[in-house]
Scaffold this motif. Sequence first.
Motif, PDB file in Angstrom:
ATOM      1  N   ILE A  46      -2.578  -2.904  -3.187  1.00 49.23           N
ATOM      2  CA  ILE A  46      -2.389  -3.379  -4.548  1.00 49.23           C
ATOM      3  C   ILE A  46      -1.401  -4.540  -4.510  1.00 49.23           C
ATOM      4  O   ILE A  46      -0.444  -4.524  -3.733  1.00 49.23           O
ATOM      5  CB  ILE A  46      -1.870  -2.247  -5.470  1.00 49.23           C
ATOM      6  CG1 ILE A  46      -1.746  -2.743  -6.916  1.00 49.23           C
ATOM      7  CG2 ILE A  46      -0.549  -1.676  -4.976  1.00 49.23           C
ATOM      8  CD1 ILE A  46      -1.416  -1.633  -7.918  1.00 49.23           C
ATOM      9  N   GLN A  67       0.853  -1.196   0.000  1.00 48.08           N
ATOM     10  CA  GLN A  67       0.000   0.000   0.000  1.00 48.08           C
ATOM     11  C   GLN A  67       0.885   1.240   0.000  1.00 48.08           C
ATOM     12  O   GLN A  67       0.930   1.984   0.985  1.00 48.08           O
ATOM     13  CB  GLN A  67      -0.945  -0.027   1.209  1.00 48.08           C
ATOM     14  CG  GLN A  67      -2.172   0.855   1.059  1.00 48.08           C
ATOM     15  CD  GLN A  67      -3.223   0.534   2.100  1.00 48.08           C
ATOM     16  OE1 GLN A  67      -3.119  -0.458   2.832  1.00 48.08           O
ATOM     17  NE2 GLN A  67      -4.255   1.353   2.195  1.00 48.08           N
ATOM     18  N   GLU A  82      -2.013   4.746  -8.845  1.00 47.59           N
ATOM     19  CA  GLU A  82      -1.897   4.875 -10.298  1.00 47.59           C
ATOM     20  C   GLU A  82      -1.419   6.263 -10.714  1.00 47.59           C
ATOM     21  O   GLU A  82      -0.611   6.400 -11.639  1.00 47.59           O
ATOM     22  CB  GLU A  82      -3.255   4.579 -10.976  1.00 47.59           C
ATOM     23  CG  GLU A  82      -3.721   3.144 -10.855  1.00 47.59           C
ATOM     24  CD  GLU A  82      -4.459   2.864  -9.552  1.00 47.59           C
ATOM     25  OE1 GLU A  82      -4.416   3.728  -8.643  1.00 47.59           O
ATOM     26  OE2 GLU A  82      -5.074   1.792  -9.438  1.00 47.59           O
ATOM     27  N   ASP A  99       0.693  -6.390  -9.709  1.00 51.91           N
ATOM     28  CA  ASP A  99      -0.096  -5.336 -10.363  1.00 51.91           C
ATOM     29  C   ASP A  99       0.651  -3.999 -10.339  1.00 51.91           C
ATOM     30  O   ASP A  99       0.541  -3.204 -11.291  1.00 51.91           O
ATOM     31  CB  ASP A  99      -1.451  -5.187  -9.681  1.00 51.91           C
ATOM     32  CG  ASP A  99      -2.353  -6.395  -9.925  1.00 51.91           C
ATOM     33  OD1 ASP A  99      -2.156  -7.084 -10.945  1.00 51.91           O
ATOM     34  OD2 ASP A  99      -3.247  -6.654  -9.090  1.00 51.91           O
ATOM     35  N   ALA A 100       1.398  -3.748  -9.265  1.00 53.94           N
ATOM     36  CA  ALA A 100       2.211  -2.531  -9.212  1.00 53.94           C
ATOM     37  C   ALA A 100       3.289  -2.570 -10.290  1.00 53.94           C
ATOM     38  O   ALA A 100       3.537  -1.572 -10.985  1.00 53.94           O
ATOM     39  CB  ALA A 100       2.849  -2.381  -7.835  1.00 53.94           C
TER      40      ALA A 100
END
Length: 320
Positions: A229, A195, A303, A233-234
Motif C-alpha cells: 500500500i 507492506q 484495512e 493511502d495508509a
Amino acid sequence: MKLQVLRRQVLDKLKLSNRGVKMLLVTGITGHTGRYFLQELIINNYEGPIRCIVRESSDTSLIDKSGLEIEKFIGDLRDEAFLDKCMKGVNKVVHIVNIRHTLPLIQAAIKNNVQRAICVHTTGIYSKFRLASEEYQIIEDKLKDILSETEINITILRPTMIYGDLVDRNMSKFIKMVDKLRFFPIVNNGKGLIQPVNARDLGKAYYNVLMIPDEKVKFEYVLSGDKPIALLDAFKLINKYLNKKTTFISFPLGFSVFIAKSLRLFTAGKVDYIERVQRMSEDRCFSHEEAKADFKYTPEPFEYGIEREVREYLNKQQVG
C-alpha cells in the motif's frame, strides 16, 4: 501450605529433569509479537517444557496465567555465562527479542548441542540505505560464517513493518501524528510502497514455523503484510478511521533531503534524518509466497488491522 508449594516445585523440577523431554527456549515472549506467539502456544495447547528468558522488569503476568509448563530465567542476554546456563537441556530456540543478540545466542546454542533455532530478523536488511541495512548485514554475514562450521538447523524470519496495537513503534506514531496535525507533511507524494504486517499474524507464523518438521523448513521466510500500500493511502485510511479532515502536503524528495541536511548541519550532526527521509520514497514491499506455501501464512488486510488499532487509540483517548 508454603511447604507444600515448595515441595511441589521441587518435584516438578525433578520430574522435568528426569523424563528427558525436549525443551523450547524463547526470548522476547513478553514483547510485542512475543505476546501473540505466547497466545498461539496457549490456544494450541503446546505440550512440553518452555524456558523463557525475561528481564527483572518484565511483566510476566501472561506467562504466569498461561497454564503452560513454563519456567522463567531472569537475566541479561549480553551475559555469556547466563546464556550458557539457559541453553542447558534445550532442544529448540525461538529468538524474538532482537537481532543484535542473535550471534551470542546461536554460539551458546551450538555449544550446548541445540538442534534448531528460529530467529526473528528483519526485511530492513534489503534496504539500499546504509543506516537501515548495514548493521543487519554484518550480523548475518557473521552468522553464515558460524553456520558453515556446524549442523544446527537455522530459520530466519523477516517481518516487514510491524503494527497491530498501540505498543508498536510504527503505525501508532502515525496515528498520533494524523490525529494531532491538521496539515500533514509527506515526501514525494507518499508514493513509497509499504507492506505492514500485524503482530497477531506474526505470532501465528512463529508458532507454525516451530511446528514444521526440521527437514521441511527453509532457511528463511519473509513475513510481509497482505498487500503493498502506498504510504499516502495508509495515512488516508488512518485519517478516515479517525474521522479527521487532515490536509496532506507533499514536498519533493530533493527539497526534503535538503531540509534534513540543513538540520544536521545546524545541530552539528546531533540530528540526522537524511536517510530516514530518503527511505520515505523507498518501496518496502516483499512477497510472502514461500511462507504461504509452506505453512499457509495468510496475513489479514491492512484495512482491518489499522481500523482496529485506530479504534484502540480512540478508546484510550476517551478513557484518558
